[in-house]
Scaffold this motif. Sequence first.
Motif, PDB file in Angstrom:
ATOM      1  N   UNK A 164       0.843  -1.079   0.202  1.00 54.14           N
ATOM      2  CA  UNK A 164       0.148   0.238  -0.086  1.00 54.14           C
ATOM      3  C   UNK A 164       0.843   1.385  -0.056  1.00 54.14           C
ATOM      4  N   UNK A 165       0.817   2.628  -0.648  1.00 59.70           N
ATOM      5  CA  UNK A 165       1.253   3.649  -1.070  1.00 59.70           C
ATOM      6  C   UNK A 165       1.532   4.358   0.230  1.00 59.70           C
ATOM      7  N   UNK A 166      -0.339   4.054   0.826  1.00 55.12           N
ATOM      8  CA  UNK A 166       0.187   4.856   2.437  1.00 55.12           C
ATOM      9  C   UNK A 166       0.848   4.555   3.129  1.00 55.12           C
ATOM     10  N   UNK A 167       1.489   3.263   2.836  1.00 62.79           N
ATOM     11  CA  UNK A 167       2.430   2.749   4.597  1.00 62.79           C
ATOM     12  C   UNK A 167       3.920   2.694   3.843  1.00 62.79           C
ATOM     13  N   UNK A 168       3.970   2.792   2.310  1.00 66.08           N
ATOM     14  CA  UNK A 168       5.350   3.164   1.848  1.00 66.08           C
ATOM     15  C   UNK A 168       5.446   5.324   2.023  1.00 66.08           C
ATOM     16  N   UNK A 169       4.794   5.519   1.890  1.00 72.72           N
ATOM     17  CA  UNK A 169       5.209   6.631   2.035  1.00 72.72           C
ATOM     18  C   UNK A 169       5.016   7.332   3.433  1.00 72.72           C
ATOM     19  N   UNK A 170       4.673   6.644   4.402  1.00 71.17           N
ATOM     20  CA  UNK A 170       4.085   7.433   6.147  1.00 71.17           C
ATOM     21  C   UNK A 170       5.805   6.585   6.596  1.00 71.17           C
ATOM     22  N   UNK A 171       6.353   5.779   5.757  1.00 72.33           N
ATOM     23  CA  UNK A 171       7.728   5.246   6.035  1.00 72.33           C
ATOM     24  C   UNK A 171       8.427   5.938   6.256  1.00 72.33           C
ATOM     25  N   UNK A 172       7.871   6.265   4.639  1.00 78.44           N
ATOM     26  CA  UNK A 172       9.896   7.144   3.979  1.00 78.44           C
ATOM     27  C   UNK A 172       9.480   9.037   4.750  1.00 78.44           C
ATOM     28  N   UNK A 173       8.932   9.061   5.446  1.00 79.12           N
ATOM     29  CA  UNK A 173       8.529  10.452   6.001  1.00 79.12           C
ATOM     30  C   UNK A 173       8.841  10.021   7.452  1.00 79.12           C
TER      31      UNK A 173
END
Length: 246
Positions: free
Chosen positions: A101-110
Amino acid sequence: KFHQHYDDESPSWDDLEASLGTIKQFDFYGGEPFMSKKMWRILEVAVEKGYAGDMEIHYATNGTQWPEDKVEIFKHFRHVHISFSTDGIEEQFEYMRYPAKWSDAKENMFKAIELNNRTGNLYLGWCITLSTLNISGLPRLLEEHSKHFKSFGPYLNLVHGPAHYNLTQLPNELKSYVISLLENIPREHTDQYMHEYHIPGIINYIKNGTSNPKIWKQFKDTTKTHDDYRKQNFADIYPEYAKVIG
């Protein structure tokens, strides 16, 4: 030397632990390295024995995992390079990295950015792997990078095999379409190296390749097969590209 060396029972972990005094760099790739319990234990032992300050670590991660109870250990190491495999954003990321899920990956990158703000010893990067599947999404991907992830060093990688994912196998009409997309990526969405060397290099790579109709048919057949069992539709994810493909 060792088969299935990420398995917890693999003897490779004991071998690494015994050799920690001579190791200067670790490179952990996938599957997904952050899911390996023994990997984290090796880092703990390196800290306990006083070796960590002289070590560098490199990770290739799909961005779906960020164990907050573990990553603070990175502050003890000389340098930690975390390369996020980012082949698209939003629905394109989820298509390429199904079932991520993109939302998970994006949150982890932040979260990685926040960690680096505290430790100062991380290098964060995007490894963008380009294929016949996702090449048309590169402009959108680089726009997202320039808006939200400017601190991540971007790197463009190419798929060479299987052959039907190799960009040289694009039919001529698709090559023209893709090259036009690449040539019109806004300058502000790239850094100097990417603008002057990397993207032109990919364009030349595409131009100089010779496509094989049988291989291109395999691309279409494989895409349909994947869509059928995943209940997805390539044309919904890359609509303009799909129209040109026909």
